[in-house]
Design an enzyme around this catalytic site. Structure first.
Site, mmCIF file in Angstrom:
data_model
loop_
_atom_site.group_PDB
_atom_site.id
_atom_site.type_symbol
_atom_site.label_atom_id
_atom_site.label_comp_id
_atom_site.label_asym_id
_atom_site.label_seq_id
_atom_site.Cartn_x
_atom_site.Cartn_y
_atom_site.Cartn_z
ATOM 1 N N LYS A 163 0.976 -1.209 -0.074
ATOM 2 C CA LYS A 163 -0.128 -0.028 0.032
ATOM 3 C C LYS A 163 0.821 1.220 0.179
ATOM 4 O O LYS A 163 1.289 1.545 1.024
ATOM 5 C CB LYS A 163 -0.974 -0.026 1.249
ATOM 6 C CG LYS A 163 -2.091 1.243 1.083
ATOM 7 C CD LYS A 163 -2.797 1.571 2.090
ATOM 8 C CE LYS A 163 -2.040 2.948 2.762
ATOM 9 N NZ LYS A 163 -1.832 4.240 2.218
ATOM 10 N N GLY A 173 6.793 5.723 8.239
ATOM 11 C CA GLY A 173 5.929 6.757 8.287
ATOM 12 C C GLY A 173 6.239 7.441 9.734
ATOM 13 O O GLY A 173 7.248 7.457 10.244
ATOM 14 N N GLU A 213 9.800 2.207 10.577
ATOM 15 C CA GLU A 213 10.833 2.977 10.336
ATOM 16 C C GLU A 213 10.227 4.538 10.391
ATOM 17 O O GLU A 213 9.255 4.959 9.643
ATOM 18 C CB GLU A 213 11.709 2.943 9.035
ATOM 19 C CG GLU A 213 12.992 3.640 9.129
ATOM 20 C CD GLU A 213 13.071 4.907 8.338
ATOM 21 O OE1 GLU A 213 13.001 6.138 9.129
ATOM 22 O OE2 GLU A 213 13.121 4.898 7.097
ATOM 23 N N CYS A 265 13.188 11.296 6.641
ATOM 24 C CA CYS A 265 13.134 11.044 7.971
ATOM 25 C C CYS A 265 14.462 11.239 8.853
ATOM 26 O O CYS A 265 14.301 11.654 9.874
ATOM 27 C CB CYS A 265 12.751 9.458 8.003
ATOM 28 S SG CYS A 265 13.666 8.433 7.129
ATOM 29 N N GLU A 283 8.943 16.957 14.834
ATOM 30 C CA GLU A 283 9.785 16.656 13.449
ATOM 31 C C GLU A 283 8.625 17.390 12.328
ATOM 32 O O GLU A 283 7.424 17.560 12.641
ATOM 33 C CB GLU A 283 9.428 15.297 13.150
ATOM 34 C CG GLU A 283 9.978 14.929 11.689
ATOM 35 C CD GLU A 283 9.690 13.664 11.577
ATOM 36 O OE1 GLU A 283 8.614 12.652 11.468
ATOM 37 O OE2 GLU A 283 11.009 12.840 10.879
#
Ligand code: ADP
Ligand code: MG
Length: 493
Positions: free
Chosen positions: A182, A235, A257, A291, A389
């Site tokens: 997905k 994500g 992750e 990330c 973040e």
């Protein structure tokens, strides 16, 4: 024949059991090009009924044994063919990736090249996963066999769409798993293009199924599905936590992750030019939508003011432009939501820190989700822009007095994905390396990502490791086999 990827109306379908098929309720969604804010494609939206079909196809392909019992050599050949196909189509894949994400074409080309390399790496590794003989009693032969986990649900983000899919597809296929992929709803296109090659390269039906949809209505039912054995996710930390909770009900294996707020640490003795360059590259590559972005720039007080000045001067020369312009070094951020989110942080930053440069939308664009490379300074590590973040082109520069303070600030975060330290003093640099609580630490560099080396986070940045031999471990189970060599009855009764 697998049918056509698109309906007669030009809507991308779902790829299930080796066929391009419609969805249960006919719903579609729009894919937006961030530089123009216009629709670039429509895609069928999968809901839980479609998830169920895709999972059942993957389950059947696994349970039939065709894929898991293929020799590793044969699986490798298919991965090599897939890699060759990606290389052959690199220009078109890179163009779609650039237009859909907003990233500069020169970066997208690098991403797609890396996709091919990942498939090659794991094709090579497929034949190099031996089991083991265990040292048990003389009357037995004890073996450890490495077997595929089963059906893997792969949920990927929008910043490196096909590359993050490849980091999971490569090892999962090499291990012998079957898959439901997905992609992120913002960036489904290159994964669908990849699915168009599956039949040609010899992937049996059902081995990789591709469905598209939103987190709650498509991702969540995939995570909860009892016929899925493993979820691999890249994500946000928030969604990662919800995945762990949901996966607990069926005790699925999970690799995650997640987010980061990675420190990029500069000592006064580091090479000056390389440092200024590395500070900018660490945060502004891929518009900061990385990330491992070096979003907290920690600078020794002795050089702090000069460093902020030099960074600012150079940041002003970074070329923002449309993704297909080969001179562009930064494009727009991925979509309206992300644009609004980053702008919210720009407003917060202006109340918490001093602004060195950027801070808004560049005047030269009348549309597109462009945001200037932004540097905040004179800010404390407790500020929101230092803790949360942002996932955009926003750097926070924080001064430190000495090595001890640098380490303390660097580790003062719930995250632990990556970090970098810049110094010519190897004693100091390696002491810092040992003290940093992060899964990836660079010395005198930031961001190089090597397929052969482990990638993943400490603390709230993740669970498990991708890439290298570590990556395939996450798709394998270990079966102990005990073979009795003594022909006597057990003799207990
Ligand atoms: P972002 O908010 O930056 O888009 P997310 O973590 O929400 O990052 O999204 C990453 C991927 O996870 C996407 O493919 C998204 O559809 C998916 N996702 C989002 N929410 C969920 C959820 N509750 N369960 C499973 N997958 C989800
Ligand atoms: Mg989200």
């Amino acid at each position: 024949m697998a049918g056509s990827a698109k309906t007669s109306a030009g809507v991308y379908q779902q790829y299930i059991n080796g066929e391009w098929v419609g969805n249960a309720d006919g719903k579609t969604f729009s894919v937006i090009e961030p530089a123009t804010e216009l629709e670039m494609a429509r895609v069928l939206e999968a809901g839980s009924a479609d998830v169920d079909l895709a999972v059942r196809a993957a389950r059947a392909a696994f349970d039939s044994g065709e894929w898991p019992t293929k020799t590793p050599y044969d699986r490798a050949q298919i991965l090599f063919k897939l890699a060759a196909k990606v290389r052959e189509q690199l220009a078109v894949l890179a163009e779609v990736e650039a237009l859909n994400t907003g990233k500069p074409i020169i970066e997208a080309e690098g991403d797609i090249g890396a996709v091919a390399e990942v498939f090659e790496y794991y094709g090579g590794l497929a034949t190099k996963i031996p089991g083991q003989v265990n040292p048990v009693s003389a009357n037995a032969l004890s073996l450890s066999l490495r077997e595929p986990i089963g059906v893997a649900g792969l949920i990927v983000p929008w910043n490196y769409p096909l590359l993050m899919a490849a980091w999971k597809l490569g090892p999962a296929l090499a291990a012998g798993c079957t898959i439901v992929l997905k992609p992120a709803e913002q960036t489904p296109l290159t994964s669908l293009m990849l699915a168009e090659y599956f039949e040609e390269v010899g992937l049996p039906p059902g081995v990789v199924n591709v469905i598209n949809g939103f987190g709650e209505s498509c991702g969540a039912p995939l995570v909860a599905h009892p016929l899925v054995d493993k979820i691999a996710f890249t994500g946000s930390t928030e969604v990662g936590k919800s995945i762990v909770k949901s996966a607990a009900d069926t005790l699925k294996r999970v690799t995650l992750e997640l987010g980061g707020k990675s420190p990029n640490i500069f000592f006064a003795d580091a090479d000056w030019e390389a440092s200024v360059d590395g500070a900018l590259f660490g945060i502004f590559i891929n518009q900061g939508e990385v990330c491992s972005a070096g979003s907290r720039i920690l600078v020794e007080k002795k050089i702090y003011s000069r460093f902020v000045e030099a960074m600012t001067e150079k940041a002003k020369t970074i070329k923002l432009g449309p993704p297909m312009d080969r001179a562009s070094k930064m494009g727009p951020v991925v979509n309206k939501d992300q644009y609004d989110r980053v702008r919210e942080y720009l407003a917060i930053g202006k109340t918490e820190a001093k602004l060195a440069c950027g801070g808004g939308r560049p005047k030269e664009f009348d549309k597109g989700y462009y945001i200037q490379p932004t540097i905040f300074y004179d800010v404390d590590n407790s500020a929101r822009i230092s803790r949360e973040e942002i996932f955009g082109p926003v750097a926070t520069v924080i001064p430190f007095e000495d090595e001890g303070e640098a380490i303390r600030i660097a580790n003062d975060t719930p995250y632990g994905l990556a970090a970098a330290v810049w110094s010519r003093d190897i004693y100091k640099a390696f002491r810092v390396v040992k003290s940093l609580r992060a899964g990836i630490v660079w010395v005198n560099h930031m961001q190089p990502t090597c397929i052969e080396a482990p990638w993943g986070g400490y603390k709230q940045s993740g669970v498990g490791r991708e890439l290298g031999p570590w990556g395939i471990e996450e798709y394998l189970e270990t079966k102990q086999v005990h073979i009795n060599l003594d022909e006597q009855p057990i003799g207990w009764y």
